[in-house]
Every structure is written in C-alpha cells, then in structure tokens.
Design a protein around this motif. Structure first.
Motif, PDB file in Angstrom:
ATOM      1  N   LEU A 182     -26.202  11.509  -8.994  1.00  0.00           N
ATOM      2  CA  LEU A 182     -26.641  12.821  -8.516  1.00  0.00           C
ATOM      3  C   LEU A 182     -26.138  13.957  -9.400  1.00  0.00           C
ATOM      4  N   GLY A 183     -25.398  13.634 -10.440  1.00  0.00           N
ATOM      5  CA  GLY A 183     -24.937  14.664 -11.361  1.00  0.00           C
ATOM      6  C   GLY A 183     -24.104  15.716 -10.663  1.00  0.00           C
ATOM      7  N   THR A 184     -24.380  16.989 -10.960  1.00  0.00           N
ATOM      8  CA  THR A 184     -23.600  18.090 -10.397  1.00  0.00           C
ATOM      9  C   THR A 184     -24.287  18.746  -9.197  1.00  0.00           C
ATOM     10  N   ASP A 185     -25.311  18.128  -8.667  1.00  0.00           N
ATOM     11  CA  ASP A 185     -25.977  18.643  -7.468  1.00  0.00           C
ATOM     12  C   ASP A 185     -25.262  18.077  -6.246  1.00  0.00           C
ATOM     13  N   ASN A 186     -24.302  18.816  -5.746  1.00  0.00           N
ATOM     14  CA  ASN A 186     -23.447  18.349  -4.656  1.00  0.00           C
ATOM     15  C   ASN A 186     -23.969  18.724  -3.267  1.00  0.00           C
ATOM     16  N   LEU A 211     -13.865  14.654   7.563  1.00  0.00           N
ATOM     17  CA  LEU A 211     -14.263  14.384   6.190  1.00  0.00           C
ATOM     18  C   LEU A 211     -13.639  15.362   5.200  1.00  0.00           C
ATOM     19  N   ARG A 212     -13.400  14.874   3.997  1.00  0.00           N
ATOM     20  CA  ARG A 212     -13.077  15.704   2.846  1.00  0.00           C
ATOM     21  C   ARG A 212     -14.013  15.291   1.713  1.00  0.00           C
ATOM     22  N   GLY A 213     -14.111  16.144   0.681  1.00  0.00           N
ATOM     23  CA  GLY A 213     -15.058  15.872  -0.393  1.00  0.00           C
ATOM     24  C   GLY A 213     -14.445  15.979  -1.769  1.00  0.00           C
ATOM     25  N   VAL A 214     -15.002  15.199  -2.681  1.00  0.00           N
ATOM     26  CA  VAL A 214     -14.658  15.250  -4.108  1.00  0.00           C
ATOM     27  C   VAL A 214     -15.975  15.438  -4.851  1.00  0.00           C
ATOM     28  N   VAL A 215     -16.111  16.523  -5.588  1.00  0.00           N
ATOM     29  CA  VAL A 215     -17.383  16.904  -6.192  1.00  0.00           C
ATOM     30  C   VAL A 215     -17.381  16.645  -7.696  1.00  0.00           C
ATOM     31  N   VAL A 216     -18.566  16.734  -8.280  1.00  0.00           N
ATOM     32  CA  VAL A 216     -18.740  16.704  -9.730  1.00  0.00           C
ATOM     33  C   VAL A 216     -19.326  18.049 -10.134  1.00  0.00           C
ATOM     34  N   VAL A 217     -18.654  18.751 -11.026  1.00  0.00           N
ATOM     35  CA  VAL A 217     -19.104  20.072 -11.457  1.00  0.00           C
ATOM     36  C   VAL A 217     -18.907  20.202 -12.970  1.00  0.00           C
ATOM     37  N   GLU A 218     -19.608  21.156 -13.544  1.00  0.00           N
ATOM     38  CA  GLU A 218     -19.385  21.494 -14.941  1.00  0.00           C
ATOM     39  C   GLU A 218     -18.138  22.368 -15.053  1.00  0.00           C
ATOM     40  N   PRO A 219     -17.413  22.296 -16.153  1.00  0.00           N
ATOM     41  CA  PRO A 219     -16.184  23.103 -16.267  1.00  0.00           C
ATOM     42  C   PRO A 219     -16.434  24.608 -16.233  1.00  0.00           C
ATOM     43  N   GLN A 220     -17.651  25.030 -16.511  1.00  0.00           N
ATOM     44  CA  GLN A 220     -17.954  26.460 -16.461  1.00  0.00           C
ATOM     45  C   GLN A 220     -18.330  26.945 -15.058  1.00  0.00           C
ATOM     46  N   VAL A 221     -18.179  26.115 -14.049  1.00  0.00           N
ATOM     47  CA  VAL A 221     -18.474  26.515 -12.680  1.00  0.00           C
ATOM     48  C   VAL A 221     -17.650  27.746 -12.316  1.00  0.00           C
ATOM     49  N   SER A 222     -18.219  28.614 -11.498  1.00  0.00           N
ATOM     50  CA  SER A 222     -17.515  29.847 -11.140  1.00  0.00           C
ATOM     51  C   SER A 222     -16.410  29.568 -10.130  1.00  0.00           C
ATOM     52  N   ARG A 223     -15.395  30.412 -10.171  1.00  0.00           N
ATOM     53  CA  ARG A 223     -14.314  30.295  -9.190  1.00  0.00           C
ATOM     54  C   ARG A 223     -14.854  30.547  -7.784  1.00  0.00           C
ATOM     55  N   ALA A 224     -15.808  31.460  -7.655  1.00  0.00           N
ATOM     56  CA  ALA A 224     -16.375  31.735  -6.339  1.00  0.00           C
ATOM     57  C   ALA A 224     -17.015  30.492  -5.738  1.00  0.00           C
ATOM     58  N   MET A 225     -17.718  29.697  -6.569  1.00  0.00           N
ATOM     59  CA  MET A 225     -18.338  28.474  -6.060  1.00  0.00           C
ATOM     60  C   MET A 225     -17.275  27.459  -5.647  1.00  0.00           C
ATOM     61  N   GLY A 285     -11.131  18.054  -4.402  1.00  0.00           N
ATOM     62  CA  GLY A 285     -10.961  17.506  -5.742  1.00  0.00           C
ATOM     63  C   GLY A 285     -12.254  17.480  -6.524  1.00  0.00           C
ATOM     64  N   VAL A 286     -12.106  17.222  -7.821  1.00  0.00           N
ATOM     65  CA  VAL A 286     -13.228  17.115  -8.751  1.00  0.00           C
ATOM     66  C   VAL A 286     -13.141  15.753  -9.434  1.00  0.00           C
ATOM     67  N   ARG A 287     -14.274  15.099  -9.521  1.00  0.00           N
ATOM     68  CA  ARG A 287     -14.307  13.788 -10.186  1.00  0.00           C
ATOM     69  C   ARG A 287     -14.759  13.932 -11.626  1.00  0.00           C
ATOM     70  N   LEU A 288     -14.008  13.291 -12.515  1.00  0.00           N
ATOM     71  CA  LEU A 288     -14.426  13.132 -13.905  1.00  0.00           C
ATOM     72  C   LEU A 288     -14.816  11.676 -14.081  1.00  0.00           C
ATOM     73  N   ASN A 289     -16.119  11.418 -14.101  1.00  0.00           N
ATOM     74  CA  ASN A 289     -16.612  10.058 -14.294  1.00  0.00           C
ATOM     75  C   ASN A 289     -16.885   9.875 -15.783  1.00  0.00           C
ATOM     76  N   LEU A 290     -15.975   9.181 -16.451  1.00  0.00           N
ATOM     77  CA  LEU A 290     -16.043   9.041 -17.901  1.00  0.00           C
ATOM     78  C   LEU A 290     -16.384   7.613 -18.326  1.00  0.00           C
ATOM     79  N   MET A 291     -16.921   6.834 -17.399  1.00  0.00           N
ATOM     80  CA  MET A 291     -17.372   5.495 -17.774  1.00  0.00           C
ATOM     81  C   MET A 291     -18.544   5.625 -18.741  1.00  0.00           C
ATOM     82  N   GLY A 292     -18.395   5.089 -19.927  1.00  0.00           N
ATOM     83  CA  GLY A 292     -19.449   5.163 -20.932  1.00  0.00           C
ATOM     84  C   GLY A 292     -19.562   6.502 -21.612  1.00  0.00           C
ATOM     85  N   LYS A 293     -18.594   7.387 -21.415  1.00  0.00           N
ATOM     86  CA  LYS A 293     -18.647   8.721 -22.005  1.00  0.00           C
ATOM     87  C   LYS A 293     -17.421   8.978 -22.879  1.00  0.00           C
ATOM     88  N   ALA A 294     -17.549   9.966 -23.756  1.00  0.00           N
ATOM     89  CA  ALA A 294     -16.423  10.351 -24.605  1.00  0.00           C
ATOM     90  C   ALA A 294     -15.402  11.134 -23.773  1.00  0.00           C
TER      91      ALA A 294
END
Length: 276
Positions: free
Chosen positions: A62-66, A80-94, A105-114
């Motif tokens: 689902l990429g960064t569409d949380n 419930l609690r959540g762990v999202v995927v976001v781009e590093p340029q996401v705003s502080r307000a979001m 929390g934020v997930r960094l899924n780096l399987m197969g990535k640099a």
C-alpha cells in the motif's frame, strides 16, 4: 462504532496488517493480495485467542497511503496502535495528526532496497520529528544490513524495533554474523526485537522453529525480556496457504516461554513500547 471503553490488557499482538483488495496498490511492490484482511476479521482472531489489543502495521504493497490503517485506528482507539509508512519529507502537522489517532511508529521496509543515507538533511529533520514525538522506527531489513542501520540511527535518539527476529536465515544458525552483531545492541536500551514471523526464516518448519527457540534464549540474555515483543504477522502474506493465526499461536507455545517471559512478551513490554 468507535471503541470508547478501556479494555483490560490480556495480550497484545504487536504486528498485524489490514487491507482490502480494492485499494490502490503501490506501483512498485513485491506482492498483490487477492483477498481482504479486514479489521473485523482481525479483532475476531484476537477474541478467539484471548488477546485484547493489537498493533497495525502498514503493508508494503500500500506504499505511503495509510488511510485504510488510520480508518481502522478510529474504529477501536483503545485497543489499537499503528505503525505507518511515510516519506521523510512528510509534514510535522501530518505526523501530529497521525499521533492523535494512535500512530506510534514509522516502518522502514528495506527488503530488496538500498539503505538510505540518513546524513541527508531530509532524513535528519524527519528523524528529529520522530524522536520528539517519542515514536519508534521499525526496521524490516535483511539481517546483514541491520548492524549498519542501527549504528546510523542510534545517534538520532529514536527507539528502534527490529522485525521478525531480524530476518535471519535459520539454516545458518544463531552464529551468523548479522544476527550475532545485532545481539550486541541489546544492552543499549534503544533497540527492541519482534519475536515474530518464524515461518519467514528461510528454513524448513523444523529449522525455523529450532532457530527461533535458540535465538529467543540469546535475545533474552542480551536484550532482556523488556526489550522483546511478540506479533502474529496476520494475515501472513505470501504464506496464507499454509500459515494461519492458529499456526503462529502454536509456534509461540512451542518456544516454551516461562510465564514471566510470556507476560513480558505479551503484556508488559508492548504496553509501554506502543503506548497503550
């Protein structure tokens, strides 16, 4: 209906996913689901196995569409609690808006990535925001990448949570270099390990379970019980044909955790780490 009651904690599942096959999927993905994994189905699994709370993790496809995950958090905010995927340029307000919904929390899924260069300005600002919010960074990466990732991220002061035993290869044993080095980070107080995804450890069922049993003993010695949490990894994407919630509960029991460790895994540690 929103859950407004305080539910007593009997057990916390620290890693699960919800999604619908109708959602728009990320263009770059390793997997495409052909079924729905709904919040109602997930909560029923928790009920059946005597678990009270859960942590929803954004699936990679689902990429960064949380939005689907955030909608689920709104339905049962006490449970419930959540762990999202976001781009590093996401705003502080979001990020602040997500925090109010129960994201921790934020997930960094780096399987197969640099591995990213966290020295870049955009990453430094982003990680600074996470530290201020008290969020953790969840690392899903090959075990041989983890030592480098941990060394780079520790100075930012963020809590780090490692997925699925660090994704080692069970066939290589607990002495494999990446896993052995990860064990050294257990005493620092900044790194947690998810005792989860045993079926993702690349070996046979017996090899995977034997590795998990041996690894848990070492993790308890190195990290201590208050740095370890358990997760179901429901709905077991890419393994649905031979893994179910009953499978992972049986694997948990096969680890033969003494009662004190089991309570730490299922209640005490996740209650604090995920802010229940």
């Amino acid at each position: 209906m929103v859950d407004t009651c305080t539910t007593p904690i009997t057990g916390i599942d620290c890693h699960a996913h919800v999604f619908s096959r109708e959602l728009e999927l990320a263009a770059a993905r390793r997997y495409t689901p052909d079924y729905d994994a709904t919040l109602a189905q997930y909560l029923e699994h928790l009920r059946c196995y005597g678990l009270s709370h859960g942590v929803l993790v954004q699936p990679s496809f689902l990429g960064t569409d949380n939005r689907y995950l955030l909608a689920a958090l709104r339905q049962a905010p006490e449970r419930l609690r959540g762990v999202v995927v976001v781009e590093p340029q996401v705003s502080r307000a979001m990020l602040d808006d997500m925090a109010r919904l129960g994201v921790v929390g934020v997930r960094l899924n780096l399987m197969g990535k640099a591995v990213p260069d966290f020295r870049e300005t955009i990453w430094r600002g982003f990680l600074g925001h996470l530290a201020e919010l008290g969020w953790h960074v969840e690392l899903h990466a090959p075990v041989d990448h983890l030592p480098r990732l941990i060394r780079q991220l520790i100075p930012f002061g963020v809590q780090l949570v490692i997925d699925h035993f660090g994704r080692p290869d069970a066939r290589l044993g607990v002495e494999q270099p990446g896993f052995a080095e990860v064990l050294k980070w257990g005493q620092g107080g900044q790194v947690w390990m998810k005792v989860s995804g045993i079926y993702r450890l690349a070996g046979t069922k017996r090899e995977n379970l034997d590795f998990a049993h041996a690894a848990l003993a070492l993790l308890e010695q190195s990290f201590g019980p208050l740095r370890l949490v358990w997760g179901s990894d429901w709905p077991h994407t890419q393994h649905e044909s031979d893994v179910g919630f009953d499978t992972v509960m049986q694997q948990l029991q096969a680890l033969e955790c003494p009662p004190q460790l089991m309570r730490a895994l299922m209640v005490e540690t996740p209650r604090t780490l995920f802010k229940f």
